[in-house]
Design an enzyme around this catalytic site. Structure first.
Site, PDB file in Angstrom:
ATOM      1  N   ASP B  65     -13.637  10.745   3.326  1.00 21.77           N
ATOM      2  CA  ASP B  65     -13.119  12.074   3.133  1.00 21.77           C
ATOM      3  C   ASP B  65     -14.118  12.618   2.172  1.00 21.77           C
ATOM      4  O   ASP B  65     -14.888  12.286   1.683  1.00 21.77           O
ATOM      5  CB  ASP B  65     -11.690  12.275   2.752  1.00 21.77           C
ATOM      6  CG  ASP B  65     -11.497  11.634   1.280  1.00 21.77           C
ATOM      7  OD1 ASP B  65     -12.578  11.321   0.620  1.00 21.77           O
ATOM      8  OD2 ASP B  65     -10.380  11.465   0.791  1.00 21.77           O
ATOM      9  N   ASP B 252      -5.124   8.462   9.515  1.00 22.16           N
ATOM     10  CA  ASP B 252      -5.186   7.718   8.485  1.00 22.16           C
ATOM     11  C   ASP B 252      -4.121   7.888   7.521  1.00 22.16           C
ATOM     12  O   ASP B 252      -3.463   9.265   7.506  1.00 22.16           O
ATOM     13  CB  ASP B 252      -6.485   7.952   7.622  1.00 22.16           C
ATOM     14  CG  ASP B 252      -6.229   9.433   6.814  1.00 22.16           C
ATOM     15  OD1 ASP B 252      -6.475  10.570   7.226  1.00 22.16           O
ATOM     16  OD2 ASP B 252      -6.009   9.375   5.369  1.00 22.16           O
ATOM     17  N   CYS B 296       2.633 -10.894  12.954  1.00 24.79           N
ATOM     18  CA  CYS B 296       1.564 -11.160  11.959  1.00 24.79           C
ATOM     19  C   CYS B 296       2.088 -12.301  11.112  1.00 24.79           C
ATOM     20  O   CYS B 296       3.014 -12.887  11.146  1.00 24.79           O
ATOM     21  CB  CYS B 296       1.851  -9.777  11.094  1.00 24.79           C
ATOM     22  SG  CYS B 296       3.253  -9.820   9.874  1.00 24.79           S
ATOM     23  N   CYS B 299       5.372 -12.384   9.080  1.00 23.79           N
ATOM     24  CA  CYS B 299       6.275 -12.749   9.656  1.00 23.79           C
ATOM     25  C   CYS B 299       6.399 -14.008  10.191  1.00 23.79           C
ATOM     26  O   CYS B 299       7.602 -14.668  10.485  1.00 23.79           O
ATOM     27  CB  CYS B 299       6.633 -11.555  10.783  1.00 23.79           C
ATOM     28  SG  CYS B 299       7.056 -10.104  10.174  1.00 23.79           S
ATOM     29  N   HIS B 325       1.923  -6.830   6.342  1.00 21.19           N
ATOM     30  CA  HIS B 325       2.995  -6.695   7.438  1.00 21.19           C
ATOM     31  C   HIS B 325       2.862  -5.307   7.686  1.00 21.19           C
ATOM     32  O   HIS B 325       2.745  -5.012   9.165  1.00 21.19           O
ATOM     33  CB  HIS B 325       4.489  -7.222   7.047  1.00 21.19           C
ATOM     34  CG  HIS B 325       5.256  -6.528   7.977  1.00 21.19           C
ATOM     35  ND1 HIS B 325       5.507  -7.162   9.179  1.00 21.19           N
ATOM     36  CD2 HIS B 325       6.112  -5.440   8.069  1.00 21.19           C
ATOM     37  CE1 HIS B 325       6.352  -6.304   9.888  1.00 21.19           C
ATOM     38  NE2 HIS B 325       6.651  -5.237   9.532  1.00 21.19           N
TER      39      HIS B 325
END
Lengths: 345, 345
Positions: B65, B252, B296, B299, B325
């Protein structure tokens, strides 16, 4: 053994632990602290969830200490009797009581592969008389720990699941302070009680390193060679190398992770092991890895400049990467020593 | 785009970022904050080390940015003139000055693939007159940013190395507050200046979500469809899904990592997206994963009970696992949306 105090080796995920170090073999065994897990989340909760392996998703071997060391070093307002220790939690001041029987109950509930007898850790320095009396208590507690363990070992949460009568193993702990004759007496008494493995406790508590070495040497020769011999709470990489070569089979230490969190990383320079403080200005634009000879994922990917930046900006990744490197460095050290011993013997 | 403020997506290592989310494809692009890297370790240091990709060991695309948003939200004692902004560092109170030209110089030194024009971010709520004046400044700064960028873009640290005349790309930023006619004027002015991509800034600053949606919709239709359209600083998973379906190409947000550090994790329950506070007592003995449908690594391996334990004991692994996660959840959401859009169109 990397130390996973609260069922986590601080800042390092389990899958990373499984793959670090020589040949990507990872940590073969880790330690968890009974005192911490007893307080949070509680051993009964962990037992209901199947034991500490299931709780933290770690399928390889684990060891729990007895809680004794933490009771004596962390908790407040201890009151010791022959029966056990009353203490207050370092977290909330709540009152608790650990006896040899209770420590074993907690450790059976946690269900690590190896449990330890409950012992008294004498302060350092301590007089001969004080050390001798404490050692006597430790021996009585060792016998009570074993008796209670043998009576209740089938309560381990995974007993039915694993089957074939498999249970945990309970190791004894030799005490005796910095007195060679007390160490001898303690080793003999412990061997008499008979355990599948023996630890040497009460060392690296502030005594000179020659004394540590002498106490280990004197004790090792009295312990059976065909059973694991474990020195608790050591040490720097050069120490663990030295003790392994003396015949020590197991060691645990918070140093690789604790030092990592404080920005201290280990490296080899011309055969010698050095400690680097990663926050030093001289590393600000250093594009080399921590240790050019290290094959860990941190040294393969990140520069000293980046690691310094992470540390100085207080980024969480700093502790993770420093700890991973240090753990890999320790495991690599032990792998090298094992190779050298295999060649020698 | 996961946000890597200080050249690190907080608590998540780069190799993990490369492999999370749908089909293990990982994050395709990440963002770093110019303001933070300018202050620490400094853009000139990063340039000397080859740019931010080399510095943090990230070979995939990156975006920086302009520093504007942080100057307006984090720093102290700002003084804005037509020329630029004088401000004091939130870290040590030291005095600094950012102009469009200086922001571009810093971003060229950092060398991310995409740089952003320096804009003024108006506070919310702001009057029509205030917003209009600020927008005028933003347009003047956009033109100056582009002019300076075109003149100096070959100074990017990797210019010689990459070759073929390759440089960064500079995106414009549409402002105009919550006023549809100002958004229109801003979009038209930015398109007139001509950029290879356009951001919609100044949203998600406290306005109702219907207003955010309307401003995005009104602006999108004025921006060229064949160039990336980027909404800055959004949002919750259901928001990014909605905006992507409206035609937004890039977003973002710090939310997946910031929420993760605060114990908030995302899951899908019967088609709806829910936020779970992992510290809740009800998860204390919950052996299920955060989200049974999530593939993921968190998990697949860890229970809610363990994640709750890590959070309540303040363990570093808590932030890491929750963030992994949540980032995977966001990337999976976008992957699903892309699939749906491909089927629809």
């Amino acid at each position: 053994m990397p130390v996973g105090t609260a069922a986590t080796v601080k800042a390092v995920a389990q899958d990373v632990l499984e793959g670090i170090g020589a040949e990507g073999l990872g940590a073969q065994i880790i330690l968890a602290n009974t005192y911490h897990l007893y307080l949070r989340p509680g051993h009964e909760l962990i037992a209901r969830l199947g034991g500490v392996h299931d709780f933290m998703s770690w399928t390889r071997p684990m060891l729990t200490d007895s809680g004794g060391f933490q009771v004596f070093s962390l908790s407040k307002l201890r009151k010791i009797t022959d029966d056990g220790v009353e203490f207050r939690s370092h977290l909330d001041g709540s009152k608790h009581f650990f006896s040899p029987e209770h420590s074993i109950d907690v450790q059976i509930a946690l269900g690590a592969d190896i449990a330890m007898v409950f012992d008294e850790c004498v302060e350092h320095p301590a007089s001969y008389e004080r050390t001798r009396a404490s050692m006597g208590l430790t021996h009585a507690w060792a016998a009570r720990s074993k008796e209670h363990f043998e009576k209740h070992k089938q309560r381990v949460p995974w007993f039915e699941r694993v089957g074939a009568g498999e249970t945990q193993r309970l190791f004894g702990i030799v005490q005796g302070g910095m007195y060679a004759d007390l160490r001898r007496e303690s080793a003999e008494r412990l061997v008499e009680i008979d355990f599948p493995g023996y630890a040497i406790g009460g060392l690296a508590v502030g005594e000179p390193r020659e004394v540590t070495r002498e106490m280990i040497a004197r004790t090792l020769e009295l312990l059976p060679k065909d059973k694991p011999r474990y020195v608790m709470g050591v040490g720097y990489p050069d120490e663990i190398e030295e003790y392994a070569k003396m015949g020590v089979d197991m060691m645990d230490c918070v140093l690789p992770t604790r030092a990592g969190r404080h920005g201290l990383v280990f490296a080899r320079e011309g055969g010698a092991i050095v400690r680097m403080n990663i926050k030093r200005k001289e590393y600000a634009e250093d594009q080399g890895p921590i240790d050019a000879a290290c094959s860990c994922m941190v040294c393969q990917r990140y520069s000293r400049a980046y690691l310094r930046h992470l540390f100085t900006t207080g980024e969480a990744l700093s502790a993770t990467l420093n700890s991973i490197h240090n753990l890999a460095f320790y495991l690599d050290t032990m792998s090298r020593v094992r190779g050298e011993l295999a060649t020698t013997n």
